[in-house]
Design an enzyme around this catalytic site. Sequence first.
Site, short mmCIF file in Angstrom:
data_model
loop_
_atom_site.label_atom_id
_atom_site.label_comp_id
_atom_site.label_asym_id
_atom_site.label_seq_id
_atom_site.Cartn_x
_atom_site.Cartn_y
_atom_site.Cartn_z
N ILE A 1 2.94 -12.15 5.01
CA ILE A 1 2.26 -11.50 6.15
C ILE A 1 0.85 -11.11 5.72
O ILE A 1 0.66 -10.56 4.63
CB ILE A 1 3.04 -10.24 6.61
CG1 ILE A 1 4.53 -10.53 6.84
CG2 ILE A 1 2.39 -9.63 7.86
CD1 ILE A 1 4.87 -11.48 7.97
N SER B 1 12.09 -7.71 2.22
CA SER B 1 11.23 -8.88 2.02
C SER B 1 12.14 -10.08 1.76
O SER B 1 13.26 -9.91 1.27
CB SER B 1 10.32 -8.67 0.81
OG SER B 1 9.76 -9.90 0.40
N TYR C 1 9.74 -5.67 -7.73
CA TYR C 1 9.61 -5.68 -6.26
C TYR C 1 10.85 -6.30 -5.61
O TYR C 1 11.42 -5.74 -4.66
CB TYR C 1 8.35 -6.46 -5.90
CG TYR C 1 8.00 -6.50 -4.43
CD1 TYR C 1 7.41 -5.40 -3.80
CD2 TYR C 1 8.24 -7.64 -3.67
CE1 TYR C 1 7.08 -5.46 -2.45
CE2 TYR C 1 7.91 -7.70 -2.33
CZ TYR C 1 7.32 -6.61 -1.72
OH TYR C 1 6.98 -6.66 -0.38
N LYS D 1 13.58 -4.57 -3.10
CA LYS D 1 13.79 -5.08 -1.74
C LYS D 1 15.24 -5.51 -1.53
O LYS D 1 15.77 -5.41 -0.43
CB LYS D 1 12.83 -6.25 -1.48
CG LYS D 1 11.35 -5.82 -1.45
CD LYS D 1 11.11 -4.79 -0.36
CE LYS D 1 9.67 -4.33 -0.25
NZ LYS D 1 9.45 -3.36 0.82
N GLY E 1 4.41 5.08 5.65
CA GLY E 1 3.33 4.16 5.27
C GLY E 1 2.75 3.40 6.44
O GLY E 1 2.75 2.17 6.46
N ALA E 2 2.18 4.14 7.41
CA ALA E 2 1.67 3.45 8.61
C ALA E 2 0.16 3.62 8.80
O ALA E 2 -0.34 3.47 9.90
CB ALA E 2 2.42 3.93 9.85
N ARG F 1 -1.92 1.60 7.48
CA ARG F 1 -2.48 0.24 7.43
C ARG F 1 -1.36 -0.77 7.65
O ARG F 1 -0.18 -0.42 7.62
CB ARG F 1 -3.09 -0.03 6.05
CG ARG F 1 -4.18 0.89 5.64
CD ARG F 1 -4.71 0.55 4.25
NE ARG F 1 -3.89 1.06 3.16
CZ ARG F 1 -3.39 0.30 2.19
NH1 ARG F 1 -3.59 -0.99 2.17
NH2 ARG F 1 -2.68 0.84 1.22
P1 NAP Z 1 -0.13 -2.40 2.76
O1 NAP Z 1 -1.08 -3.06 3.69
O2 NAP Z 1 -0.45 -2.33 1.32
O3 NAP Z 1 0.20 -0.93 3.33
C1 NAP Z 1 1.10 -0.11 2.63
C2 NAP Z 1 1.29 1.19 3.40
O4 NAP Z 1 2.25 1.98 2.68
C3 NAP Z 1 0.02 2.02 3.46
O5 NAP Z 1 0.04 2.72 4.69
C4 NAP Z 1 0.18 2.99 2.29
O6 NAP Z 1 -0.52 4.22 2.45
C5 NAP Z 1 1.67 3.24 2.35
N1 NAP Z 1 2.25 3.71 1.10
C6 NAP Z 1 2.26 3.08 -0.10
N2 NAP Z 1 2.92 3.83 -1.00
C7 NAP Z 1 3.32 4.94 -0.35
C8 NAP Z 1 4.03 6.11 -0.74
N3 NAP Z 1 4.48 6.27 -2.01
N4 NAP Z 1 4.25 7.08 0.17
C9 NAP Z 1 3.81 6.92 1.44
N5 NAP Z 1 3.14 5.85 1.87
C10 NAP Z 1 2.90 4.88 0.98
O7 NAP Z 1 1.31 -3.13 2.82
P2 NAP Z 1 1.97 -4.05 3.96
O8 NAP Z 1 1.69 -5.47 3.62
O9 NAP Z 1 1.65 -3.52 5.30
O10 NAP Z 1 3.50 -3.81 3.62
C11 NAP Z 1 4.32 -2.90 4.34
C12 NAP Z 1 5.76 -3.12 3.93
O11 NAP Z 1 6.14 -4.46 4.18
C13 NAP Z 1 6.00 -2.88 2.42
O12 NAP Z 1 7.25 -2.30 2.22
C14 NAP Z 1 5.99 -4.30 1.87
O13 NAP Z 1 6.71 -4.39 0.68
C15 NAP Z 1 6.66 -5.04 3.00
N6 NAP Z 1 6.38 -6.48 2.99
C16 NAP Z 1 5.10 -6.97 3.09
C17 NAP Z 1 4.88 -8.34 3.06
C18 NAP Z 1 3.52 -8.94 3.16
O14 NAP Z 1 3.41 -10.18 3.01
N7 NAP Z 1 2.47 -8.18 3.44
C19 NAP Z 1 5.98 -9.21 2.91
C20 NAP Z 1 7.25 -8.68 2.82
C21 NAP Z 1 7.44 -7.32 2.85
P3 NAP Z 1 -2.08 4.36 1.95
O15 NAP Z 1 -2.87 3.57 2.96
O16 NAP Z 1 -2.36 5.81 2.02
O17 NAP Z 1 -2.13 3.77 0.58
#
Ligand code: NAP
Length: 247
Positions: free
Chosen positions: A188, A142, A155, A159, A12-13, A15
């Site tokens: 984030i 998380s 969620y 986590k 999932g990289a 974005r």
């Molecule tokens: P995001 O901006 O929504 O990006 C999610 C990424 O995961 C995208 O590249 C997406 O691909 C990919 N993805 C989603 N489902 C997938 C699947 N089934 N197979 C392969 N790729 C998949 O999320 P983010 O905020 O960067 O979060 C990244 C990680 O950090 C997640 O695990 C999230 O739970 C964790 N996290 C985030 C926060 C926060 O505040 N943002 C806080 C704590 C933890 P597409 O672009 O193709 O959809």
Amino acid sequence: MMLENKTALITGASRGIGKAIALKLASQGASIAFTYLKSEDAAMETKREIEAYGVQALAIASDASDFESSGKVVEQVLAQFSRIDILVNNAGITRDGLLMRMGEEQWDAVLSANLKSAFNYIHAVIPAMLKNRSGSIINISSVVGIHGNAGQCNYSASKAGLIGLAKSVAQEVGSRGIRVNVVAPGFIKTDMTANMPPEMIKAWENSIPLRRGGFPEDVANVCLFLASDLSSYVSGQVIAVDGGMAM
Ligand code: NAP
């Protein structure tokens, strides 16, 4: 260059946090393979930005929650790069709602994308790491996996599961030079949090000792530490990257 001659696989990289991790590891000389689900254009842009660091990049569209496809991704990465030194289980989604109103599909989708995905990739990557007698695996959890959060039982459970998974595997493979750690981000600024109401964002930021939301690079910096030899004696740990939000 902390990661010269190393190969990293990040789920999932296309974005957000995953992209920041990919770029950070590339900036230190690692070849990068990464997956995404459907954002083809964003993934190609990430690939270009990785290559601008003078390292190789491989982008693969693959659903991390699918066991068989994940195994095929790992085979493809090993065929191209011969080794995988670093695995970052980052792919994740939210489908928020109160438990009383949560449907089975909502539960299953989040547990599969966030937790089963990590099992899929660790399971597929471990034989190559065992052969090399080294490796660093990082699960992106998380702070809600530690503290829980109303409206996010699916969620939070996924986590929390990532933490139990990491600690168990760390105990199973530590003797073979493989380290497994967890990064627990707080709030984030990415697409995942972009739709939160501004007043809720303000309230969160005011409750954080550092008085700001985090940036994807804040998480990526800690991943670089865990991926590199700087953390050679660190395993089975959970590092919160949350501005002090959850002490
Ligand atoms: P995001 O901006 O929504 O990006 C999610 C990424 O995961 C995208 O590249 C997406 O691909 C990919 N993805 C989603 N489902 C997938 C699947 N089934 N197979 C392969 N790729 C998949 O999320 P983010 O905020 O960067 O979060 C990244 C990680 O950090 C997640 O695990 C999230 O739970 C964790 N996290 C985030 C926060 C926060 O505040 N943002 C806080 C704590 C933890 P597409 O672009 O193709 O959809």
